[in-house]
Design an enzyme around this catalytic site. Structure first.
Site, PDB file in Angstrom:
ATOM      1  CB  THR A  88      29.474  33.752  49.087  1.00 55.46           C
ATOM      2  OG1 THR A  88      29.584  34.179  47.727  1.00 55.46           O
ATOM      3  CG2 THR A  88      28.794  34.830  49.912  1.00 55.46           C
ATOM      4  CG  ASP A  89      33.185  32.343  44.640  1.00 52.66           C
ATOM      5  OD1 ASP A  89      32.505  31.349  44.333  1.00 52.66           O
ATOM      6  OD2 ASP A  89      33.313  33.330  43.894  1.00 52.66           O
ATOM      7  CB  ILE A  90      36.765  32.234  50.175  1.00 54.14           C
ATOM      8  CG1 ILE A  90      37.593  32.843  49.026  1.00 54.14           C
ATOM      9  CG2 ILE A  90      37.683  31.692  51.261  1.00 54.14           C
ATOM     10  CD1 ILE A  90      38.393  34.063  49.425  1.00 54.14           C
TER      11      ILE A  90
END
Length: 388
Positions: free
Chosen positions: A167-169
């Site tokens: 989800t960060d990426i």
């Protein structure tokens, strides 16, 4: 050749991964990205191991191609300098907890007042609106709350954390898409706008098959282990010397797999006759195929499947992947010269453009390395205007 975004100036106020990843994408394609960090400690990720000559290796991977300016935004003088930089910028990216930037005096409304053409991008755990907006958020929390953990792991075990911070990426990628879309709109309108995205929305958007199932029949998706919701066999299998993956996503591929393995009779088995049958009986299918794959090495099977046009490949670890000839051919390992470390490797640019290619031009900066350089360059035009 000039890179696609070389005419844009970007202020990167972000820390950790999602925001820096967004800014890195823009920097890879030529944007002049200036990372604004607090004096003394800088981005929290500078303290993340492993270290090379005292520098964080993870930090250096996703902060390449940037310059660093050290400013204390709680200091009146540094805040004034930052606002002068913002007045000349095209893009500002921040991933503070919602409301923090406004309290400091650099929220969207404040910056828009001094630079209406600026594209202001906010990345947060849950977005700038809604009941969860005030919450902080990390990838782990987003994966847990968006269903991703609930479908990861063995069918009869607990939910597993996904080792890659997806989800960060993906939030960083979504933010970069939003920034580029807003810049395209500015070409028509002459005005910037606020780009708002989150880790929570990135996680939701990744659950494509699962959402389709809930929308269709209301069933809660279960953990599948190695399985796939729409195809079988579509997973990894143990071989005589390791593991490999096979993607028999069509009826033709399924028949070819059985022929190559030597178990053609499975194509007539009523449990496996059609794709829905195989998905429904995937555990039995795995049990039938497992001993066949174990009879030969990964290289043997991959060669046979490649000859037949069936998608397949070895399961490689990261060290094997980084020296694989396809990785090398696609320039996905690059080398830069760091002022403290010397020559060092980093990952390459994953999107190739034929006319205006991106590139890894410089290593991640030392904290505050370019403060004087950037303020001199970016503010030179404003000083000239003031003199006139």
């Amino acid at each position: 050749m000039t890179a696609s975004l070389s005419h844009f100036r970007v202020l990167d106020l972000t820390t950790h991964l999602s925001g820096p990843w967004c800014a890195m994408i823009l920097a890879d394609h030529g944007a002049d990205v200036v990372k604004v960090e607090r004096p003394g400690s800088g981005d929290d990720m500078r303290g993340t191991p492993p270290f090379v000559e005292g520098e964080s290796a993870p930090f250096m991977l996703w902060n390449r191609n940037k310059r660093s300016v050290a400013l204390n935004l709680k200091d009146a003088g540094d805040l004034a300098t930052f606002k002068e930089l913002a007045a000349t910028a095209d893009v500002l990216i921040e991933n503070f907890k919602p409301g923090t930037a406004a309290r400091i005096g650099i929220g969207y409304d404040a910056i828009r007042a001094i630079n209406p053409r600026l594209v202001y991008c906010s990345i947060s755990g849950f977005g700038q609106t809604g009941p969860y907006a005030p919450r902080g958020g990390f990838d782990l929390i987003a994966c847990g709350m968006t269903g991703l953990m609930s479908i990861n792991g063995p069918p009869d075990g607990p939910p597993y954390r996904i080792p890659v911070p997806v989800t960060d990426i993906c939030a960083g990628m979504n933010a970069a898409i939003g920034v580029l879309t807003a810049l395209a709109a500015r070409e028509r309108t002459g005005r910037g706008q606020h780009v708002d995205t989150s880790l929570f929305e990135a996680g939701i958007a990744l659950g494509l098959y699962e959402a389709a199932g809930v929308f269709t029949n209301g069933e809660v998706p279960e953990r599948l282990g190695q399985g796939h919701r729409g195809s079988a066999p579509y997973q990894s299998f143990a071989t005589a010397d390791g593991y490999m993956t096979i993607g028999a996503a069509t009826e033709g591929f399924w028949a070819t797999v059985c022929r190559i393995l030597g178990c053609e009779e499975l194509t007539e088995d009523p449990r496996f006759r059609t794709k829905p049958d195989r998905v429904r009986n995937v555990r039995a299918l795995e049990a039938e195929l497992d001993p066949w794959f174990r009879r030969q090495t990964t290289a043997h099977w991959c060669e046979r499947f490649e000859e037949a046009g069936v998608p397949a490949g070895p399961v490689m670890n990261h060290a094997e992947m980084l020296r694989d000839p396809q990785t090398v051919a696609r320039s996905m390992v690059a080398e830069v010269h760091h002022s403290r470390i010397g020559p060092m490797r980093t990952l390459g640019v994953p999107v190739k453009l034929s006319e205006t290619p991106g590139a890894v031009r410089r290593p991640a900066p030392l904290l505050g390395e370019h403060t004087r350089e950037v303020t001199r360059e970016w503010l030179a035009g404003r000083e000239a205007e003031a003199a006139d």
